[in-house]
Design an enzyme around this catalytic site. Structure first.
Site, short mmCIF file in Angstrom:
data_model
loop_
_atom_site.label_atom_id
_atom_site.label_comp_id
_atom_site.label_asym_id
_atom_site.label_seq_id
_atom_site.Cartn_x
_atom_site.Cartn_y
_atom_site.Cartn_z
N SER A 181 36.11 43.66 44.20
CA SER A 181 35.40 44.08 42.99
C SER A 181 34.24 43.18 42.61
O SER A 181 33.38 43.59 41.86
CB SER A 181 36.38 44.16 41.83
OG SER A 181 36.96 42.90 41.60
N HIS A 209 38.92 50.25 43.78
CA HIS A 209 37.46 50.49 43.74
C HIS A 209 36.98 51.37 44.88
O HIS A 209 35.78 51.60 45.02
CB HIS A 209 36.70 49.15 43.75
CG HIS A 209 36.66 48.48 42.41
ND1 HIS A 209 35.79 48.86 41.42
CD2 HIS A 209 37.40 47.47 41.90
CE1 HIS A 209 35.98 48.10 40.34
NE2 HIS A 209 36.96 47.25 40.62
N LYS A 240 39.31 54.05 37.43
CA LYS A 240 37.95 53.75 37.88
C LYS A 240 37.22 55.07 38.16
O LYS A 240 36.88 55.77 37.22
CB LYS A 240 38.00 52.76 39.03
CG LYS A 240 38.42 51.41 38.42
CD LYS A 240 38.65 50.29 39.33
CE LYS A 240 38.97 49.06 38.48
NZ LYS A 240 40.10 48.27 38.95
C1 LIG Z 1 41.13 47.54 38.45
C2 LIG Z 1 42.11 47.17 39.46
C3 LIG Z 1 43.48 47.27 39.22
C4 LIG Z 1 44.03 47.66 37.89
O1 LIG Z 1 43.97 49.05 37.69
P1 LIG Z 1 44.31 49.65 36.26
O2 LIG Z 1 44.65 51.06 36.54
O3 LIG Z 1 43.12 49.47 35.39
O4 LIG Z 1 45.51 48.89 35.73
C5 LIG Z 1 44.35 46.97 40.26
N1 LIG Z 1 43.88 46.55 41.45
C6 LIG Z 1 42.57 46.42 41.71
C7 LIG Z 1 42.12 45.97 43.06
C8 LIG Z 1 41.64 46.71 40.72
O5 LIG Z 1 40.34 46.58 40.98
#
Ligand SMILES: *Cc1c(COP(=O)(O)O)cnc(C)c1O
Length: 392
Positions: A181, A209, A240
Site C-alpha cells: 500500500s 489493494h 477499497k
Molecule cells: C486496508 C487493508 C486491510 C484492512 O481492510 P479493512 O477491510 O479496511 O479492515 C487489510 N489488509 C491490507 C493489506 C490492507 O491494505
C-alpha cells in the site's frame, strides 16, 4: 503527591506530538468522490481507496436501500447462530465465481479476515513467514496465532528461500500483501508459489489493494498472475475498490468449511450488516459485467504517473494506481502536503516510520472518478509546489 494512574496517557500523547507521529484527522462533510468537502471547501481527493467510485455509486446505493427494505439493517447475531442471511450466501457464491475459487467466507472487515484466517491456520510449533512490509492486520493475526514468526526482506525471493530452508518442522505459512500500500508494488507471487511448492509451505495473499484493481476486471492478484488453484488462501476487503466495508477469505471448499468451524471473528463477532453485504454484492455484479471502470482507473494512473515524471518528480516502485510521489525528508513531504491542501488538493504525506527515513512521499490515490481535467489541475499544482520547494 503520587502520580495519577492515567498520567501515561498525557505523556504518551505528548511523545507522539514531539515525534511528529500524532494523527490529525480530517473530516469529510459529504460523500466520497473525486472531490470532497473539508472545512467547507471542495478539494480534489487523492486520499481515498475508492478506486472505482463505488463508495457513492447510485446503483450500489440503491442495492443497499432495497436490501434494507427486505432484510432490515442488522444481522441480529453471529453467522453461526442466526446471523447468516440469504444475501450473505449469495455474496459468497458470486464472489467465488468472480474470483474463480471453490468457496469464499465473508467477514466484517479485511482486518478481521486476517484475524480469522491466520490463527486458524498456524499454531504453536508452526512458522509464519511474512514479508517485512505486510499490513498491520497480518502482523496482529500472526501474533494471535502463537506461531513462530520469521520475516523476509521485502519481495526478496533469495531472502524468502533462506528463511524457508532454515524453518524447522511444523506447518509453514507464507503470507504477503498482493499490492503493497505504500509503494504500490506487486508481490512476485509466481516465484513465491514456486518456493512454497518446493518447501511444502502454504501460501496466503492479502489482496486488499489488488481486488477491483489488478487482474481481469479487477479479479485480483491471483488472476493477474494466472495462478488459479495454486494459492491456498486469498484474503480481500470490500472497503477499497469495492467501495463498501467487509472482508473475504477465498480458497478451497475444504478451507472455507474449516474456517467456518475455527475462525474466531466469524464465530464471536456478528455478521456483516445487510447494507454492506448488498452493496458489495452489487459492486461484484458490476465488475462481473464490465471491466470498464477498472480500465478507466488504469488509464488515469498511467496519465498521472507520466505527468509526474515529466515534471521531474519520480513515482518510486509503483506498478499500480497507488502513486507515491517521492519527496525525501518527512518535513518536506509534510510541507508539500500542506501546500497542496492550500491549492485544494487533498493528498497525504507519508514519512517515517510508515516508510524508511529519506523516503518520505506524497501518496496519491488515483481513482476512476477523476476526470482528465482533475488530473491536469493536480499536475499543474505539483509542478508549482515542486518548484517552490526546490524539488524540480
Ligand atoms: C486496508 C487493508 C486491510 C484492512 O481492510 P479493512 O477491510 O479496511 O479492515 C487489510 N489488509 C491490507 C493489506 C490492507 O491494505
Amino acid at each position: 503527591m503520587t502520580q495519577g494512574k492515567m498520567d501515561f496517557i498525557d505523556r504518551d500523547l505528548q511523545e507522539l506530538k514531539d515525534e511528529g507521529l500524532y494523527k490529525n484527522i480530517q473530516t469529510l462533510e459529504g460523500a466520497q468522490g473525486a472531490w470532497v468537502q473539508i472545512k467547507g471547501e471542495k478539494v480534489l481527493n487523492f486520499c481515498s481507496n475508492n478506486y472505482l467510485g463505488f463508495a457513492a455509486d447510485p446503483r450500489i446505493k440503491e442495492a443497499a436501500k432495497k436490501a434494507i427494505d427486505k432484510y432490515g439493517v442488522g444481522p441480529g447475531a453471529v453467522r453461526t447462530i442466526a446471523g447468516t442471511m440469504t444475501i450473505h450466501k449469495e455474496l459468497e457464491r458470486e464472489l467465488a465465481e468472480f474470483k474463480g475459487v471453490e468457496a469464499t467466507l465473508v467477514l466484517q472487515s479485511g482486518f478481521s479476515a486476517n484475524l480469522a484466517a491466520i490463527p486458524a491456520l498456524a499454531d504453536k510449533g508452526d512458522t509464519i513467514i511474512s514479508d517485512e512490509l505486510n499490513h498491520a492486520s497480518i502482523i496482529d493475526g500472526s501474533r494471535l496465532s502463537r506461531a513462530a514468526k520469521k520475516v523476509y526482506p521485502h519481495n526478496d525471493m533469495d531472502g524468502l528461500e533462506k528463511v524457508l530452508k532454515e524453518t524447522p518442522e511444523g506447518k509453514k505459512l507464507i503470507i504477503c500483501d498482493g499490492v503493497f500500500s505504500m509503494d504500490g508494488d506487486i508481490a512476485p507471487l509466481p516465484e513465491i508459489v514456486e518456493l512454497a511448492e518446493k518447501y511444502g509451505a502454504m501460501t496466503y495473499v492479502d489482496d486488499a489493494h489488488g481486488e477491483g484493481v489488478v487482474g481481469r476486471a479487477g479479479r485480483g492478484i491471483v488472476d493477474h498472475f494466472n495462478l488459479h488453484g495454486r494459492v491456498d488462501v486469498e484474503v480481500g476487503t470490500f472497503s477499497k475498490a469495492l467501495g463498501v466495508m467487509g472482508g473475504v477469505i477465498a480458497g478451497s471448499k475444504n478451507l472455507i468449511e474449516y474456517l467456518i468451524q475455527k475462525a474466531r471473528p466469524f464465530t464471536f463477532s456478528s455478521a456483516l450488516t445487510v447494507p454492506d453485504t448488498a452493496a458489495t454484492l452489487e459492486a461484484v455484479r458490476i465488475l462481473s459485467e464490465s471491466g470498464e471502470l477498472v480500465e478507466k482507473l488504469w488509464e488515469n494512473a498511467r496519465y498521472f504517473q507520466k505527468g509526474i515524471k515529466e515534471i521531474g518528480l519520480n513515482t518510486g516502485l509503483t506498478e499500480t494506481p497507488i502513486t507515491p510521489v517521492m519527496i525525501g525528508e518527512a518535513h518536506q513531504a509534510a510541507d508539500f502536503s500542506r501546500r497542496l491542501l492550500e491549492e485544494k488538493i487533498f493528498a497525504q504525506a507519508i514519512g517515517f516510520p510508515l516508510v524508511a527515513r529519506g523516503k518520505a512521499r506524497i501518496r496519491v490515490m488515483i481513482s476512476a472518478t477523476h476526470s482528465k481535467d482533475d488530473l491536469d489541475f493536480a499536475l499543474e499544482k505539483f509542478k508549482k509546489i515542486g518548484k517552490e520547494l526546490n524539488l524540480v
